[in-house]
Scaffold this motif. Structure first.
Motif, PDB file in Angstrom:
ATOM      1  N   GLY A 656      -8.467 -27.957   3.718  1.00 18.77           N
ATOM      2  CA  GLY A 656      -7.578 -28.808   3.407  1.00 18.77           C
ATOM      3  C   GLY A 656      -8.005 -30.496   4.560  1.00 18.77           C
ATOM      4  O   GLY A 656      -8.084 -31.128   4.033  1.00 18.77           O
ATOM      5  N   ASN A 657      -8.406 -29.745   6.041  1.00 17.89           N
ATOM      6  CA  ASN A 657      -8.116 -30.878   6.745  1.00 17.89           C
ATOM      7  C   ASN A 657      -9.586 -31.332   7.702  1.00 17.89           C
ATOM      8  O   ASN A 657     -10.141 -32.332   8.283  1.00 17.89           O
ATOM      9  CB  ASN A 657      -7.906 -30.409   8.127  1.00 17.89           C
ATOM     10  CG  ASN A 657      -8.434 -28.879   8.752  1.00 17.89           C
ATOM     11  OD1 ASN A 657      -8.980 -28.471   7.955  1.00 17.89           O
ATOM     12  ND2 ASN A 657      -8.317 -28.817   9.956  1.00 17.89           N
ATOM     13  N   GLN A 658     -10.388 -31.079   6.060  1.00 18.34           N
ATOM     14  CA  GLN A 658     -12.247 -31.575   6.122  1.00 18.34           C
ATOM     15  C   GLN A 658     -12.642 -32.835   5.415  1.00 18.34           C
ATOM     16  O   GLN A 658     -12.041 -32.354   4.525  1.00 18.34           O
ATOM     17  CB  GLN A 658     -13.094 -30.039   6.482  1.00 18.34           C
ATOM     18  CG  GLN A 658     -13.122 -29.216   7.398  1.00 18.34           C
ATOM     19  CD  GLN A 658     -13.813 -28.271   7.037  1.00 18.34           C
ATOM     20  OE1 GLN A 658     -14.642 -27.783   5.970  1.00 18.34           O
ATOM     21  NE2 GLN A 658     -14.653 -27.335   8.108  1.00 18.34           N
ATOM     22  N   ALA A 761      -5.115 -33.055  12.012  1.00 17.23           N
ATOM     23  CA  ALA A 761      -6.598 -34.073  12.074  1.00 17.23           C
ATOM     24  C   ALA A 761      -7.368 -33.972  11.095  1.00 17.23           C
ATOM     25  O   ALA A 761      -7.657 -32.799  10.330  1.00 17.23           O
ATOM     26  CB  ALA A 761      -7.039 -33.984  13.153  1.00 17.23           C
ATOM     27  N   VAL A 762      -8.234 -34.338  10.655  1.00 19.36           N
ATOM     28  CA  VAL A 762      -9.696 -34.403   9.903  1.00 19.36           C
ATOM     29  C   VAL A 762     -11.012 -34.429  10.572  1.00 19.36           C
ATOM     30  O   VAL A 762     -11.223 -35.299  11.240  1.00 19.36           O
ATOM     31  CB  VAL A 762      -9.620 -35.684   8.908  1.00 19.36           C
ATOM     32  CG1 VAL A 762     -11.225 -35.426   7.923  1.00 19.36           C
ATOM     33  CG2 VAL A 762      -8.838 -35.860   7.468  1.00 19.36           C
ATOM     34  N   SER A 763     -11.717 -33.130  10.543  1.00 17.26           N
ATOM     35  CA  SER A 763     -12.488 -33.161  10.770  1.00 17.26           C
ATOM     36  C   SER A 763     -14.053 -32.983   9.966  1.00 17.26           C
ATOM     37  O   SER A 763     -13.932 -33.205   8.794  1.00 17.26           O
ATOM     38  CB  SER A 763     -12.107 -31.852  11.449  1.00 17.26           C
ATOM     39  OG  SER A 763     -12.132 -30.380  10.510  1.00 17.26           O
ATOM     40  N   THR A 764     -14.953 -33.099  10.150  1.00 14.39           N
ATOM     41  CA  THR A 764     -16.376 -33.294   9.864  1.00 14.39           C
ATOM     42  C   THR A 764     -17.133 -32.358   9.846  1.00 14.39           C
ATOM     43  O   THR A 764     -17.192 -31.606  10.953  1.00 14.39           O
ATOM     44  CB  THR A 764     -16.609 -34.612  10.128  1.00 14.39           C
ATOM     45  OG1 THR A 764     -15.980 -35.760  10.243  1.00 14.39           O
ATOM     46  CG2 THR A 764     -18.373 -35.089   9.362  1.00 14.39           C
ATOM     47  N   PRO A 765     -17.017 -31.302   8.956  1.00 20.54           N
ATOM     48  CA  PRO A 765     -17.859 -29.834   9.404  1.00 20.54           C
ATOM     49  C   PRO A 765     -19.516 -30.390   8.669  1.00 20.54           C
ATOM     50  O   PRO A 765     -19.653 -30.932   8.625  1.00 20.54           O
ATOM     51  CB  PRO A 765     -17.776 -28.985   7.709  1.00 20.54           C
ATOM     52  CG  PRO A 765     -16.980 -30.240   6.993  1.00 20.54           C
ATOM     53  CD  PRO A 765     -16.489 -31.277   7.872  1.00 20.54           C
ATOM     54  N   PRO A 766     -19.991 -29.602   9.639  1.00 19.88           N
ATOM     55  CA  PRO A 766     -21.557 -29.973   9.421  1.00 19.88           C
ATOM     56  C   PRO A 766     -22.217 -29.727   7.880  1.00 19.88           C
ATOM     57  O   PRO A 766     -21.838 -29.057   6.900  1.00 19.88           O
ATOM     58  CB  PRO A 766     -22.711 -29.069   9.769  1.00 19.88           C
ATOM     59  CG  PRO A 766     -21.674 -27.858   9.704  1.00 19.88           C
ATOM     60  CD  PRO A 766     -20.616 -28.664   9.740  1.00 19.88           C
TER      61      PRO A 766
END
Length: 823
Positions: A656-658, A761-766
């Motif tokens: 959920g943090n992506q 924190a929101v992360s950005t996956p590949p």
């Protein structure tokens, strides 16, 4: 026979660049306003780039532009190339004379690139390194040849194009107007097509803007915007020199009249005849020969070079005939005048007969040349079709235009027109069909037509199904197609008819959306709580299973409620409501957003828990820009979203943090040919390939009616995309990944990581990468798609299409494994 007029859209811009201390040495001339003159002589365009100190370059370029335009339009000849040659030679002589008269202007000169557009031809002449480009069908080629030291080294194979672009001697030109009493001029004949664009520019533009950038800018904008962006781009790249550019867009081609073509004579002034004259290599009445050398799908223009050995007189720019001999009176006999009259009559008869023979011969040569060139293009295309079918189609389109110009012209002989028609119906048609087949094969395109699809015509007037959504359920007796109408009723397709399905819902309930998880139909339902003018609504998800229908029964199947789960009102924040649903296997996803915008949304996953379907609720907030138009779900909680701008994004819901990311492609997907799925005949135009694209997955434009769907093919999830703009369905799968299966054959999914509403924190996956499996295209059957549904095993695809405002619609169904293409 009516004359088809040439129509153009033109824009011109001159900019002094960043080097402000320079004078404006560049000059340009654009199109005469006299339409009668333009019809006879065509439209003339000139760009000149002057050189020399003390403003001499400005003077030279001004003389060039004024002289070429005046001399060309005062020339009464019908041969545009010869008139243009004559005009440029006059300009050269006049500049050379003016330089000799003033020591401050000694050595002044100018480059010159000129284009005459008349009928369906362009005649381009150049001296120096100012250039002419042709942009056609998303491709660009340089028509003119630079007269510079580095260009000659490139043509000799001693330098590469990249080395020439940065070479210290790149500004050294080997030929220009005015520095010598005579000059060699290259002339390039180019057949025109509708939507062609011609760019004339100085080296201040071509030296800083690549050919590919010129192609992209001109192909994407009208001339007025193109010329501005070209100059702007040159200035962004440094802009050290003055810049002049003209962009000409061909809106409609005309016809070059089959008129008499005079031999080109080179003599003391380029026109007068005498002992020193010689005929240059152009046959009377024949057009300049079409190019026979090709590169990158484009014919390389072969220049027809004209040169004179003596200086042209600059004193007069008119071409009116001058008396060349004074008569001497002498004593004559009584029979002199009768004899003279007989001789004159005899000469006139011979001239008349000779002129008729000359005109007929010229027309015959003109037609024969077109046929020969078309046959050469067809032969060349046959050799290209296997490896370069898109290039072959461009050549075949040019060949078709040449043959049509002969077959449709009543001034040519019946034998010539019959021969052109025979080639159109035979060799050309066969070659085009082969090239289309090869292009579709290389581009993974299955063209849909009546031979490989089933079509069911539906009358939507009686069902209020103007904006439908469809879903496919795997019933006990096969696949069942359901549709949701704007009247909030569910319909089943039975024997080519849409019949309402009775449901155990209250009369006040509204069905907002439908989906399928394979064996069950999923409904998103809204129910008013009270009867006030603005009632409060509650929402629920409902799973329905199909009952066993009677074999051959004309009635719809029975739908039985398996479960109903309310949507928690606490999840509906700030007036948000459920907007979209999607399902995969046992999970159902709901997108909750505001009615006005869906940029900030809640996505809820309803999954089984403790043996109860849809009992586990997982919710995460996400932000999309712009809003979501369609959603599809892979196994393992991989979601795909079609946004309002046509882009497609994806996210792994369980994390959920992506943040959502763009979906990439393994390689750019080729576009379908125009009139895809329509069998080619000699009477239809050869389809041309539209080039371009990026490695980001999406559909062009804002297509709210485009849609996503998912199915399993050999237990691997496939994403299907309905591309409304290009009339196709794309089938893709994950690139470079395998999908593990459990012992029961079902795809194993991990346990969700969280049951909270997210945070942190929101992360950005590949980004995820997909590869094309196949695309299914038809410019007629998929003309206006409304909804897309694919069964869970990928064995059947259904597309509902409608031509608004007609109440009739078609349900197009096809098997993705059927690879039969239309002939």
């Amino acid at each position: 026979m009516a004359t088809k007029q040439l129509r153009l859209d033109v824009a011109q811009l001159t900019d002094v660049g960043r080097k402000r201390e320079h004078n404006e040495d560049n000059m340009a001339y654009v199109i005469p306003k006299d339409q009668a003159v333009m019809a006879k002589k065509g439209a003339l365009f000139i760009v000149a780039d002057g050189m020399g100190g003390h403003a001499a370059g400005e003077v030279a370029s001004e003389i060039a532009v004024d002289t070429v335009s005046n001399v060309y339009y005062q020339d009464d000849g019908d041969d545009a190339a010869t008139s243009l040659l004559h005009a440029i030679k006059r300009a050269n002589a006049l500049i050379h004379q003016r330089a000799a008269e003033n020591l401050l202007r000694s050595g002044m000169g100018t480059t010159c690139v000129s284009a005459v557009l008349r009928g369906n031809m362009a005649y381009i002449a150049n001296v120096g390194d100012s250039r002419a480009y042709l942009v056609r069908n998303g491709q660009v080629k340089q028509v003119s040849q630079d007269h510079s030291w580095v260009a000659e080294q490139v043509r000799a194979g001693l330098l590469t194009e990249e080395q020439a672009r940065t070479h210290a001697q790149r500004n050294v030109i080997t030929r220009c107007l005015g520095t010598q009493p005579d000059v060699d001029i290259d002339v390039f004949p180019e057949p025109l097509e509708e939507h062609d664009a011609i760019v004339l520019c100085t080296d201040g533009l071509s030296g800083l803007v690549s050919d590919d950038e010129i192609r992209r800018i001109v192909a994407q904008s009208a001339p007025q915007e193109s010329v501005y962006h070209l100059v702007e781009r040159a200035n962004e790249n440094g802009g050290p020199d003055n810049i002049t550019a003209i962009v000409i867009s061909v809106q409609e081609v005309g016809w070059e009249p089959p008129s008499v073509r005079h031999p080109v004579l080179a003599g003391t002034n380029g026109r007068d005849t005498g002992d020193d004259t010689e005929v240059l290599g152009v046959l009377p009445g024949a057009p300049l020969q079409a190019p026979s050398i090709f590169e990158n799908g484009y014919p390389i223009s072969n220049p027809v070079a004209y040169a004179g050995n003596t200086q042209l007189s600059p004193d007069t720019i008119t071409t009116a005939p001058q008396p060349v001999m004074q008569g001497v009176r002498s004593k004559r006999g009584r029979l002199f005048y009768p004899s003279l009259a007989l001789i004159v009559l005899l000469i006139l008869g011979l001239i008349g007969g000779g002129s008729y023979f000359y005109v007929v011969t010229s027309a015959n040569l003109h037609a024969d040349t077109h046929v020969q060139n078309a046959q050469a293009l067809i032969t060349k295309a046959n050799g290209e079709a296997t490896n370069h079918p898109s290039v072959a189609l461009v050549d075949l389109a040019n060949a078709q235009k040449m043959l049509r110009s002969v077959q449709e012209n009543s001034s040519f002989s019946d034998a010539q027109r019959s021969k052109a028609l025979s080639i159109l119906q035979g060799g050309l048609t066969h070659s085009v069909k082969n090239a289309i087949t090869q292009y579709n094969k290389q581009s993974s395109i299955t063209a849909l037509c009546t031979t490989n699809v089933t079509g069911t015509q539906l009358n939507l007037a009686s069902t209020s199904l103007q904006s439908p959504a469809i879903a496919m359920v795997q019933g006990k007796s096969g696949t069942i197609v359901y549709a949701l109408g704007v009247d909030s009723k569910v319909y089943e397709l039975v024997n080519s008819r849409l019949l309402p399905v009775p449901l155990q819902l209250s009369s006040t309930a509204t069905i907002l959306g439908i989906a399928s998880n394979g064996p069950q139909l999923v409904l998103l339902v809204a129910q008013p709580v009270n009867a006030t003018p603005n009632p409060n609504l509650t929402y629920s998800l409902n799973l329905l299973s199909t009952g066993q229908p009677t074999q051959g029964s004309p009635n719809p199947s029975q739908l039985k409620f398996a479960t109903s789960v309310p949507i928690d009102p606490k999840l509906l924040l700030h007036g948000q409501t459920p907007q979209l649903i999607a399902s995969n296997s046992t999970d159902v996803y709901v997108v909750i957003g505001a009615k006005t915008t869906q940029s900030a949304v809640q996505i809820i996953d309803y999954a089984p828990k403790a043996g109860k379907p849809l009992a586990q609720v997982i919710s995460f907030p996400f932000t999309f820009s712009p809003s979501i138009k369609s959603i599809a779900a892979f196994p393992n909680h991989q979601l795909f979203f079609l946004l309002a701008d046509g882009s497609i994004q994806s996210l792994q819901f369980a994390a959920g943090n992506q943040a959502p990311t763009s979906v990439l492609l393994q390689s750019v997907i080729a576009q379908p040919l125009a009139n895809s799925g329509v069998p080619f005949t000699w009477e239809t135009s050869v389809p041309i390939v539209s080039t371009g694209g990026t490695n980001s997955l999406g559909v062009p434009g804002t297509m709210s009616t485009s849609a996503l769907a998912v199915s399993l093919v050999n237990m691997v999830p496939h994403l299907f995309i309905m591309d409304v703009m290009l009339h196709r369905i794309l089938e893709l799968k994950t690139f470079g990944e395998s999908v593990a299966t459990s012992g029961t054959g079902a795809i194993s999914t991990p346990t969700p990581k969280s049951t909270s509403t997210g945070g942190g924190a929101v992360s950005t996956p590949p980004p995820i990468t997909l590869s094309l499996v196949q695309q299914y295209a038809s410019s007629t059957l998929l003309l206006q798609g409304k909804s897309l549904a694919v069964d869970t095993l990928g064995a059947n695809v259904n597309v509902l299409t409608q031509s608004s405002p007609s109440p009739l619609s078609n349900l197009v169904a096809f098997n993705p494994n059927l690879q039969t293409n239309c002939a």
